[in-house]
Design a protein around this motif. Structure first.
Motif, PDB file in Angstrom:
ATOM      1  N   GLN A 140      51.570  58.840  25.643  1.00  0.00           N
ATOM      2  CA  GLN A 140      51.438  57.975  24.475  1.00  0.00           C
ATOM      3  C   GLN A 140      50.418  56.864  24.714  1.00  0.00           C
ATOM      4  N   PHE A 141      50.157  56.563  25.968  1.00  0.00           N
ATOM      5  CA  PHE A 141      49.149  55.562  26.303  1.00  0.00           C
ATOM      6  C   PHE A 141      47.760  56.193  26.276  1.00  0.00           C
ATOM      7  N   SER A 142      46.758  55.381  26.017  1.00  0.00           N
ATOM      8  CA  SER A 142      45.379  55.839  26.123  1.00  0.00           C
ATOM      9  C   SER A 142      45.108  56.285  27.558  1.00  0.00           C
ATOM     10  N   PRO A 143      44.273  57.312  27.756  1.00  0.00           N
ATOM     11  CA  PRO A 143      43.934  57.727  29.122  1.00  0.00           C
ATOM     12  C   PRO A 143      43.431  56.582  29.989  1.00  0.00           C
ATOM     13  N   SER A 144      42.803  55.590  29.365  1.00  0.00           N
ATOM     14  CA  SER A 144      42.263  54.468  30.135  1.00  0.00           C
ATOM     15  C   SER A 144      43.353  53.531  30.651  1.00  0.00           C
ATOM     16  N   HIS A 145      44.601  53.702  30.172  1.00  0.00           N
ATOM     17  CA  HIS A 145      45.687  52.802  30.567  1.00  0.00           C
ATOM     18  C   HIS A 145      46.812  53.476  31.332  1.00  0.00           C
ATOM     19  N   ARG A 146      46.831  54.788  31.381  1.00  0.00           N
ATOM     20  CA  ARG A 146      48.006  55.490  31.915  1.00  0.00           C
ATOM     21  C   ARG A 146      48.287  55.151  33.374  1.00  0.00           C
ATOM     22  N   GLU A 147      47.232  54.902  34.139  1.00  0.00           N
ATOM     23  CA  GLU A 147      47.436  54.579  35.553  1.00  0.00           C
ATOM     24  C   GLU A 147      47.526  53.079  35.793  1.00  0.00           C
ATOM     25  N   LEU A 193      48.977  47.020   5.861  1.00  0.00           N
ATOM     26  CA  LEU A 193      48.157  46.979   7.069  1.00  0.00           C
ATOM     27  C   LEU A 193      48.464  48.206   7.919  1.00  0.00           C
ATOM     28  N   PHE A 194      47.426  48.912   8.327  1.00  0.00           N
ATOM     29  CA  PHE A 194      47.556  50.001   9.288  1.00  0.00           C
ATOM     30  C   PHE A 194      47.002  49.517  10.631  1.00  0.00           C
ATOM     31  N   ILE A 195      47.752  49.716  11.696  1.00  0.00           N
ATOM     32  CA  ILE A 195      47.253  49.470  13.047  1.00  0.00           C
ATOM     33  C   ILE A 195      47.124  50.824  13.717  1.00  0.00           C
ATOM     34  N   ALA A 196      45.899  51.176  14.114  1.00  0.00           N
ATOM     35  CA  ALA A 196      45.615  52.532  14.588  1.00  0.00           C
ATOM     36  C   ALA A 196      44.917  52.497  15.938  1.00  0.00           C
ATOM     37  N   GLY A 197      45.408  53.326  16.854  1.00  0.00           N
ATOM     38  CA  GLY A 197      44.749  53.491  18.149  1.00  0.00           C
ATOM     39  C   GLY A 197      43.771  54.652  18.097  1.00  0.00           C
ATOM     40  N   LYS A 198      42.573  54.442  18.572  1.00  0.00           N
ATOM     41  CA  LYS A 198      41.567  55.499  18.520  1.00  0.00           C
ATOM     42  C   LYS A 198      41.893  56.665  19.456  1.00  0.00           C
ATOM     43  N   ASP A 199      42.798  56.435  20.419  1.00  0.00           N
ATOM     44  CA  ASP A 199      43.224  57.501  21.323  1.00  0.00           C
ATOM     45  C   ASP A 199      44.641  57.987  21.011  1.00  0.00           C
ATOM     46  N   ASP A 200      45.122  57.700  19.796  1.00  0.00           N
ATOM     47  CA  ASP A 200      46.478  58.080  19.415  1.00  0.00           C
ATOM     48  C   ASP A 200      46.497  59.546  18.973  1.00  0.00           C
ATOM     49  N   HIS A 217      45.602  47.564  -2.033  1.00  0.00           N
ATOM     50  CA  HIS A 217      45.158  46.510  -1.112  1.00  0.00           C
ATOM     51  C   HIS A 217      45.587  46.910   0.289  1.00  0.00           C
ATOM     52  N   SER A 218      44.652  47.441   1.071  1.00  0.00           N
ATOM     53  CA  SER A 218      44.998  47.857   2.428  1.00  0.00           C
ATOM     54  C   SER A 218      43.931  47.434   3.414  1.00  0.00           C
ATOM     55  N   MET A 219      44.352  47.303   4.644  1.00  0.00           N
ATOM     56  CA  MET A 219      43.469  46.958   5.753  1.00  0.00           C
ATOM     57  C   MET A 219      43.810  47.846   6.935  1.00  0.00           C
ATOM     58  N   VAL A 220      42.828  48.113   7.784  1.00  0.00           N
ATOM     59  CA  VAL A 220      43.066  48.912   8.985  1.00  0.00           C
ATOM     60  C   VAL A 220      42.495  48.170  10.191  1.00  0.00           C
ATOM     61  N   LEU A 221      43.301  48.076  11.232  1.00  0.00           N
ATOM     62  CA  LEU A 221      42.821  47.582  12.522  1.00  0.00           C
ATOM     63  C   LEU A 221      42.630  48.794  13.418  1.00  0.00           C
ATOM     64  N   TRP A 222      41.373  49.131  13.701  1.00  0.00           N
ATOM     65  CA  TRP A 222      41.056  50.247  14.598  1.00  0.00           C
ATOM     66  C   TRP A 222      40.898  49.692  16.007  1.00  0.00           C
ATOM     67  N   LEU A 223      41.602  50.276  16.970  1.00  0.00           N
ATOM     68  CA  LEU A 223      41.574  49.764  18.327  1.00  0.00           C
ATOM     69  C   LEU A 223      41.098  50.832  19.304  1.00  0.00           C
ATOM     70  N   ALA A 224      39.984  50.557  19.969  1.00  0.00           N
ATOM     71  CA  ALA A 224      39.487  51.461  21.004  1.00  0.00           C
ATOM     72  C   ALA A 224      40.353  51.356  22.252  1.00  0.00           C
ATOM     73  N   ASN A 225      40.412  52.456  23.009  1.00  0.00           N
ATOM     74  CA  ASN A 225      41.188  52.495  24.260  1.00  0.00           C
ATOM     75  C   ASN A 225      42.653  52.156  24.042  1.00  0.00           C
ATOM     76  N   VAL A 226      43.171  52.576  22.902  1.00  0.00           N
ATOM     77  CA  VAL A 226      44.586  52.384  22.574  1.00  0.00           C
ATOM     78  C   VAL A 226      45.139  53.713  22.088  1.00  0.00           C
ATOM     79  N   GLY A 227      46.334  54.059  22.593  1.00  0.00           N
ATOM     80  CA  GLY A 227      47.005  55.269  22.153  1.00  0.00           C
ATOM     81  C   GLY A 227      48.015  54.964  21.073  1.00  0.00           C
ATOM     82  N   HIS A 228      49.295  55.222  21.374  1.00  0.00           N
ATOM     83  CA  HIS A 228      50.362  55.111  20.379  1.00  0.00           C
ATOM     84  C   HIS A 228      51.221  53.866  20.571  1.00  0.00           C
ATOM     85  N   VAL A 229      50.871  53.022  21.533  1.00  0.00           N
ATOM     86  CA  VAL A 229      51.718  51.862  21.847  1.00  0.00           C
ATOM     87  C   VAL A 229      50.868  50.594  21.963  1.00  0.00           C
ATOM     88  N   GLY A 230      50.204  50.248  20.894  1.00  0.00           N
ATOM     89  CA  GLY A 230      49.322  49.086  20.893  1.00  0.00           C
ATOM     90  C   GLY A 230      50.030  47.783  21.186  1.00  0.00           C
TER      91      GLY A 230
END
Length: 252
Positions: A140-147, A193-200, A217-230
């Motif tokens: 569930q974590f981004s590959p950049s965070h798993r370790e 509001l949508f909060i989305a991980g780019k690695d989800d 009326h919607s907004m999206v926060l796109w987060l790089a190097n984030v999976g499913h647990v921002g």
């Protein structure tokens, strides 16, 4: 009991509990009343619910809010908690001041996902919740965070391992049966509001993009190097986003 402050309700996801929000909310502005219920079957001393559906969970949340004297709220739902928030918004739209889908979606289970969920269910039933957490939570974590985020992985595994097998299986079955709720977004009279991980991998970016266009009326926060647990991978950024959104929702 809720006070006169605006209320934000944080709903946890599958194999989680309200403990996932403890550190996240530690420095949250005191301008808000924050509520973090355990969904039915979750948390210490919880008993199996008669109905595991997200609709039944939404009714539980409504009763909980009534007990807290919280009548109009901002709902923040992580993953399964987002499905519950959407079911709540469908049934009690007048109580919703705003909606945040935190790595969540209004879509139903797709046919191509059935086989994957059946494999997950079979693994759970055969090996138990603790083995499931070791196998399925780390991705569930981004590959950049798993370790690098070992403590955060261990936290999720510990919280998940405390969930009884009966609850885990019932919740998983409920997730596969959830209804599509695009109309909730189309009819929303409140900001979303949508909060989305780019690695989800659980909630693909194209799904979030499509759904973000449905609400008025919607907004999206796109987060790089984030999976499913921002809330663990980028807590400062996601907390700041919710704070800003709450200010918009409640005009503070």
């Amino acid at each position: 009991m809720a006070d006169s402050k605006p209320t934000i309700v944080f709903l946890h996801g599958f194999l989680e509990s309200n403990e996932i929000w403890h550190d996240f909310l530690r420095d949250f502005p005191t301008d808000y009343n924050t509520l973090c219920p355990n969904l039915p079957g979750y948390g210490p001393d919880a008993t199996p619910p008669a109905d595991y559906s997200v609709e039944a969970a939404a009714e539980y949340v409504q009763r909980y809010l009534s007990e807290q004297h919280a009548h109009r709220v901002l709902l923040v739902g992580h993953s399964m908690g987002g499905f519950v928030a959407l079911a709540f918004a469908e049934k009690y739209p007048g109580q919703v001041a705003g909606l945040c889908l935190f790595h969540s979606s209004a879509s139903a289970e797709k046919e191509e996902d059935h086989e994957r969920h059946q494999r997950n269910r079979d693994f759970l039933a055969q090996h138990g919740v603790e083995a499931y957490t070791e196998e399925f939570l780390k991705p569930q974590f981004s590959p950049s965070h798993r370790e690098s985020m070992t403590n955060e992985v261990v936290l999720l595994q510990r919280v998940a391992a405390a969930v009884p097998l009966e609850i885990a299986l019932g919740s998983l079955d409920a997730l596969t049966r959830r209804a599509e709720r695009y109309d909730v977004l189309r009819k929303a009279t409140y900001p979303v509001l949508f909060i989305a991980g780019k690695d989800d991998k659980a909630v693909p970016l194209e799904k979030i993009h499509k759904e973000s266009l449905l609400a008025d009326h919607s907004m999206v926060l796109w987060l790089a190097n984030v999976g499913h647990v921002g809330f663990l991978e980028r807590p400062a950024d996601t907390r700041r986003a919710i704070e800003g959104f709450a200010g918009l929702v409640f005009q503070l």
